[in-house]
Design an enzyme around this catalytic site. Structure first.
Site, PDB file in Angstrom:
ATOM      1  N   GLU A  45       0.714  -1.402   0.080  1.00 57.70           N
ATOM      2  CA  GLU A  45       0.106  -0.025  -0.061  1.00 57.70           C
ATOM      3  C   GLU A  45       0.846   1.412   0.095  1.00 57.70           C
ATOM      4  OE1 GLU A  45      -3.137   0.507  -0.288  1.00 57.70           O
ATOM      5  OE2 GLU A  45      -3.537  -1.486  -0.797  1.00 57.70           O
ATOM      6  N   CYS A 201     -11.558   2.842 -14.979  1.00 59.17           N
ATOM      7  CA  CYS A 201     -12.121   4.299 -14.715  1.00 59.17           C
ATOM      8  C   CYS A 201     -10.550   4.880 -14.516  1.00 59.17           C
ATOM      9  CB  CYS A 201     -12.879   4.636 -13.240  1.00 59.17           C
ATOM     10  SG  CYS A 201     -13.909   5.901 -13.127  1.00 59.17           S
ATOM     11  N   CYS A 208     -15.177   3.284 -20.436  1.00 60.48           N
ATOM     12  CA  CYS A 208     -16.630   3.076 -19.972  1.00 60.48           C
ATOM     13  C   CYS A 208     -17.355   2.045 -20.598  1.00 60.48           C
ATOM     14  CB  CYS A 208     -17.402   4.576 -20.345  1.00 60.48           C
ATOM     15  SG  CYS A 208     -16.694   6.053 -19.518  1.00 60.48           S
ATOM     16  N   CYS A 211     -17.164  -0.715 -18.141  1.00 61.17           N
ATOM     17  CA  CYS A 211     -17.535  -0.495 -16.768  1.00 61.17           C
ATOM     18  C   CYS A 211     -18.857  -0.855 -16.398  1.00 61.17           C
ATOM     19  CB  CYS A 211     -17.494   0.695 -16.695  1.00 61.17           C
ATOM     20  SG  CYS A 211     -17.532   1.500 -14.737  1.00 61.17           S
ATOM     21  N   CYS A 217     -23.710   5.847 -14.447  1.00 64.65           N
ATOM     22  CA  CYS A 217     -22.614   6.716 -13.995  1.00 64.65           C
ATOM     23  C   CYS A 217     -23.246   8.166 -14.513  1.00 64.65           C
ATOM     24  CB  CYS A 217     -21.480   6.637 -14.765  1.00 64.65           C
ATOM     25  SG  CYS A 217     -20.191   7.702 -14.578  1.00 64.65           S
TER      26      CYS A 217
END
Length: 363
Positions: A45, A201, A208, A211, A217
């Site tokens: 992370e 994204c 898109c 997605c 959206c």
């Protein structure tokens, strides 16, 4: 008029769509997903902050090979940690990683405090979102994340106006993230949110058509995907200048100095830096009398997030030098030590051939 998507999706509907997409298309074979534990998740992370997965993978694998657990990392010297970090950039992350490892060992008995979001977030270099990701990814307990990828997904999904760094906008996004986070499958859900932002994204070229939220959206319905999220108001980057001394001895070694622990390139080793040629010459006269300057190399620009640094490399042959203290060392390009180097310094040193300095061109 075309019906607009709802302002808020039911969380179950959101979770079902996201997890179905993740099961079919998500990333399931990343190295930190294997032998998953708080330490490995934490290191990944931190490395992934502002850095792409493809870049991080080889660094992560080298890091794990040398520091397989938090105790080995805490016991290491900062130089060795920053040496393995060299090239990843944002070196405060590496310094904080080392500091946090020592806090975990000294104050938490070598165990990450994954039972407490507040205690995790209090570790050096770990904020609210990173703490949530570590807890969710390593324990499966419910914790909310809001990294850059998640911000982008939620901002577009709801066409949230304003730069996400503004407190009011960030509060809105945290509320949405809280709304959509489930009580189960937290490992998959948090990874899915990050994967969606990273692979579909995307910032400049959202995909898109693939997605799972294309039909709901708001930004996509308006044809304004690229307008969201709004960029931080830009200021012209100021330019600073520095002269870097490439002082080489008869064996081809180069003098390096360790930077202060805080500030620019904190804790890394760098070439001696000066505001101008006059300051460099004054230092040589005082510390290395009899040194001979070569023609300066062509200046080049190194860009930081908040300013541009114009660097002029100035090669020189040493006469004699006062004793080298613990903050300085002789670096042998043919047998380099394991120390952390500032990125432009690493590039300059790589351009040097032992026993020879070019006098006509820069790197």
């Amino acid at each position: 008029m075309t019906d607009m998507p709802p302002a808020i999706l039911p969380p179950e509907r959101f979770q079902q769509r996201l997890l179905a997409w993740f099961d079919a298309h998500g990333r399931h074979d990343l190295p930190w997903q294997q032998e998953r534990n708080p330490y490995r998740v934490w290191v990944s992370e931190i490395m992934l902050q502002q850095t792409q997965v493809a870049t991080v993978i080889p660094y992560f694998e080298r890091f794990m090979a040398r520091f397989p657990d938090v105790a080995s990392l805490a016991a290491a010297g900062q130089d060795e940690v920053l040496h393995l970090w060299t090239g990843l950039g944002y070196y405060a992350r590496g310094r904080n990683l080392h500091k946090a490892a020592r806090v975990v060992v000294d104050e938490h008995g070598g165990e990450f405090p994954v039972h407490s979001l507040d205690e995790m977030a209090a570790l050096p270099g770990i904020g609210r979102s990173t703490a949530g990701a570590i807890i969710a990814q390593s324990t499966g307990r419910r914790a909310v994340i809001l990294d850059g990828n998640v911000k982008r997904v939620l901002t577009r999904l709801h066409a949230v106006e304003g730069w996400p760094g503004r407190p009011a906008v960030e509060r809105r996004l945290w509320a949405l993230a809280e709304h959509y986070t489930p009580d189960e499958r937290l490992v998959d859900f948090t990874q899915a949110m990050m994967d969606l932002g990273a692979t579909l994204c995307r910032r400049g070229s959202p995909d898109c058509g693939r997605c799972p939220f294309e039909a709901v959206c708001v930004a996509h319905a308006r044809g304004e995907e690229k307008r969201f999220p709004e960029s931080k108001p830009r200021k012209a980057l100021p330019t600073r200048t520095t002269v870097m001394l490439l002082l080489q001895d008869g064996e081809g070694r180069v003098l390096l100095e360790q930077r202060p622990s805080s500030g620019l390139w904190g804790g890394l080793w760098s070439l001696p830096q000066f505001d101008d040629a006059e300051a460099l010459q004054a230092w040589l006269d005082a510390r290395a009398p009899g040194s001979e300057l070569e023609p300066a190399w062509t200046p080049f620009i190194h860009v930081f997030s908040h300013f541009r640094l114009e660097i002029t490399p100035q090669p020189a042959r040493i006469g004699r030098l006062d004793a080298v203290d613990e903050a300085r060392c002789w670096y042998d390009p043919s047998d380099p030590p394991s120390i952390g180097l500032a990125a432009p310094v690493k590039a300059l040193l790589a351009s040097l051939a032992p026993f020879a300095l070019t006098t006509t061109a820069g790197p």
